[in-house]
Write a protein that holds these residues in place. Structure first.
Motif, short mmCIF file in Angstrom:
data_model
loop_
_atom_site.label_atom_id
_atom_site.label_comp_id
_atom_site.label_asym_id
_atom_site.label_seq_id
_atom_site.Cartn_x
_atom_site.Cartn_y
_atom_site.Cartn_z
N TRP A 1 0.51 -1.41 -0.11
CA TRP A 1 -0.19 -0.36 0.14
C TRP A 1 1.37 0.90 -0.40
CZ3 TRP A 1 0.70 3.31 4.28
CH2 TRP A 1 1.04 3.54 5.16
N LEU A 2 2.07 1.29 0.11
CA LEU A 2 2.70 1.87 0.41
C LEU A 2 3.27 2.56 -1.04
CD1 LEU A 2 5.85 1.55 2.22
CD2 LEU A 2 3.95 3.45 2.94
N PRO A 3 2.88 4.33 -1.19
CA PRO A 3 2.86 5.14 -2.78
C PRO A 3 4.86 4.50 -2.80
CG PRO A 3 3.02 7.19 -1.25
CD PRO A 3 2.34 5.16 -0.17
N ASP A 4 4.56 5.23 -4.63
CA ASP A 4 5.69 5.90 -4.86
C ASP A 4 6.45 6.43 -4.73
OD1 ASP A 4 7.57 5.12 -7.52
OD2 ASP A 4 7.60 7.16 -7.32
N MET A 5 7.68 6.30 -3.88
CA MET A 5 8.56 6.89 -3.40
C MET A 5 8.84 8.36 -4.12
SD MET A 5 11.95 4.24 -1.82
CE MET A 5 12.73 5.77 -0.93
N ARG A 6 9.33 8.46 -4.84
CA ARG A 6 9.24 10.01 -5.65
C ARG A 6 8.42 10.76 -5.73
NH1 ARG A 6 13.27 11.79 -7.75
NH2 ARG A 6 14.32 9.04 -8.84
N ALA A 7 6.88 9.68 -5.85
CA ALA A 7 5.77 10.56 -5.75
C ALA A 7 5.09 10.65 -4.47
CB ALA A 7 3.78 9.72 -6.15
N ASP A 8 5.77 10.50 -3.23
CA ASP A 8 5.28 11.33 -2.22
C ASP A 8 5.46 12.41 -1.72
OD1 ASP A 8 3.45 10.24 0.55
OD2 ASP A 8 5.44 9.95 0.98
N GLN A 9 7.34 11.79 -2.09
CA GLN A 9 8.25 13.29 -2.14
C GLN A 9 7.01 15.30 -2.64
OE1 GLN A 9 12.61 12.79 -1.14
NE2 GLN A 9 13.02 13.99 -2.97
N GLN A 10 7.42 14.29 -3.77
CA GLN A 10 6.76 15.53 -5.01
C GLN A 10 5.32 16.16 -4.15
OE1 GLN A 10 5.85 13.88 -9.41
NE2 GLN A 10 7.59 14.25 -9.15
#
Length: 305
Positions: free
Chosen positions: A233-242
């Motif tokens: 369930w964790l989102p993509d790391m780059r998308a979460d950082q954005q």
């Protein structure tokens, strides 16, 4: 941990010792001060008590709630926590005027100690506006672009100290600006508005930088989480950082506007009070001149008789 939701934001609460102790003592001592005033027949503005209570509640929510439990799981959740601790909590606590309350309720000896601290050289240096402004705008850059943030993800102690740091730096900057306490470092209202406006581009620039950089903040830590049971369930790391950078950008501007509105209202209120004082001064001068004129007229009348 399960996916972040409204349900988990209420079921994942923790009893972090430092936030709990700070909240209990902060709220408790304030209540004791207000009750002391009421017992001797003095009044304390309800709005100040509400502001202090809201600040302590926001601090505890940001550090111990079910949402805060995800601050080392999702960078975006941490960024919400960051904005609450560095802007909303200092604003609410400053409007609560705890120093004024302490000066009105403490016994004579502790009151002298508090006044000595307020007039000390250390207090004047820590409240010097250019210094507090530099600390406030540079601290986030130091947090996210040095090893500090990675260290906070590895150590619970550093993590808790980071929370306190955000509140303290925010308070050093905003307390003399929006607070009503007799603190050193207070400047004129136009300069207060200018300092608040100057913080807006720094939040925006930092948010855009975080959104656009290729290096992932806390990359090793967050990557390890995606190798475990939360990977589903964790989102993509780059998308979460954005998303985190966008929160920093948007929330910084939004809360900055709230500060601006409060400052403007305080400025108008101060101007009205100054106008009232000037009117009373002119009335006294006019009354004194009229009395002197009447006395001269009476003296002339007695002389002619």
């Amino acid at each position: 941990m399960p996916p972040l939701s409204w349900a988990t934001s209420w079921t994942e609460w923790t009893l972090a010792p430092i936030p709990l102790i700070a909240t209990v003592w902060g709220a408790g001592l304030y209540v004791v001060g207000v009750r002391t005033l009421h017992r001797r027949g003095d009044r304390w503005p309800v709005g100040r008590s509400i502001a202090w209570g809201a600040g302590m509640a926001a601090f505890y929510w940001a550090t111990s709630s079910g949402f805060a439990a995800y601050d080392d799981t999702l960078l975006s959740a941490h960024m919400v926590q960051h904005m609450v601790l560095s802007m909303l909590v200092p604003l609410s606590l400053a409007l609560g005027a705890p120093v004024t309350l302490a000066l009105r309720t403490l016994p004579r000896a502790p009151r002298r100690w508090l006044l000595a601290v307020l007039h000390s050289r250390v207090a004047k240096v820590l409240s010097f506006p250019p210094l507090t402004f530099a600390l406030y705008v540079l601290s986030p850059w130091a947090l996210y672009f040095t090893g500090w943030y990675d260290a906070s993800l590895r150590s619970d102690y550093i993590h808790e100290m980071m929370h306190l740091h955000l509140v303290l730096v925010g308070s050093l900057f905003f307390w003399p600006i929006v607070g009503v306490d007799p603190l050193p470092g207070r400047v004129s209202h136009p300069f207060r508005v200018l300092l608040t406006v100057l913080t807006l581009p720094f939040h925006a620039f930092l948010g855009v930088t975080i959104m656009g950089q290729t290096t992932l903040l806390g990359g090793e830590h967050y990557r390890a989480l995606r190798d475990g049971p939360m990977a589903s369930w964790l989102p993509d790391m780059r998308a979460d950082q954005q998303l985190a950078g966008g929160i920093l950008w948007g929330a910084g501007d939004l809360v900055g506007l709230v500060f601006f509105v409060i400052l403007f209202a305080q400025w108008v209120r101060s101007s009205m009070k100054e106008a009232e004082r000037e009117d009373r001064r002119l009335d006294r001068l006019e009354a004194r001149a009229a009395a002197q004129e009447a006395a001269r007229a009476e003296a002339q009348a007695e002389a002619t008789e």
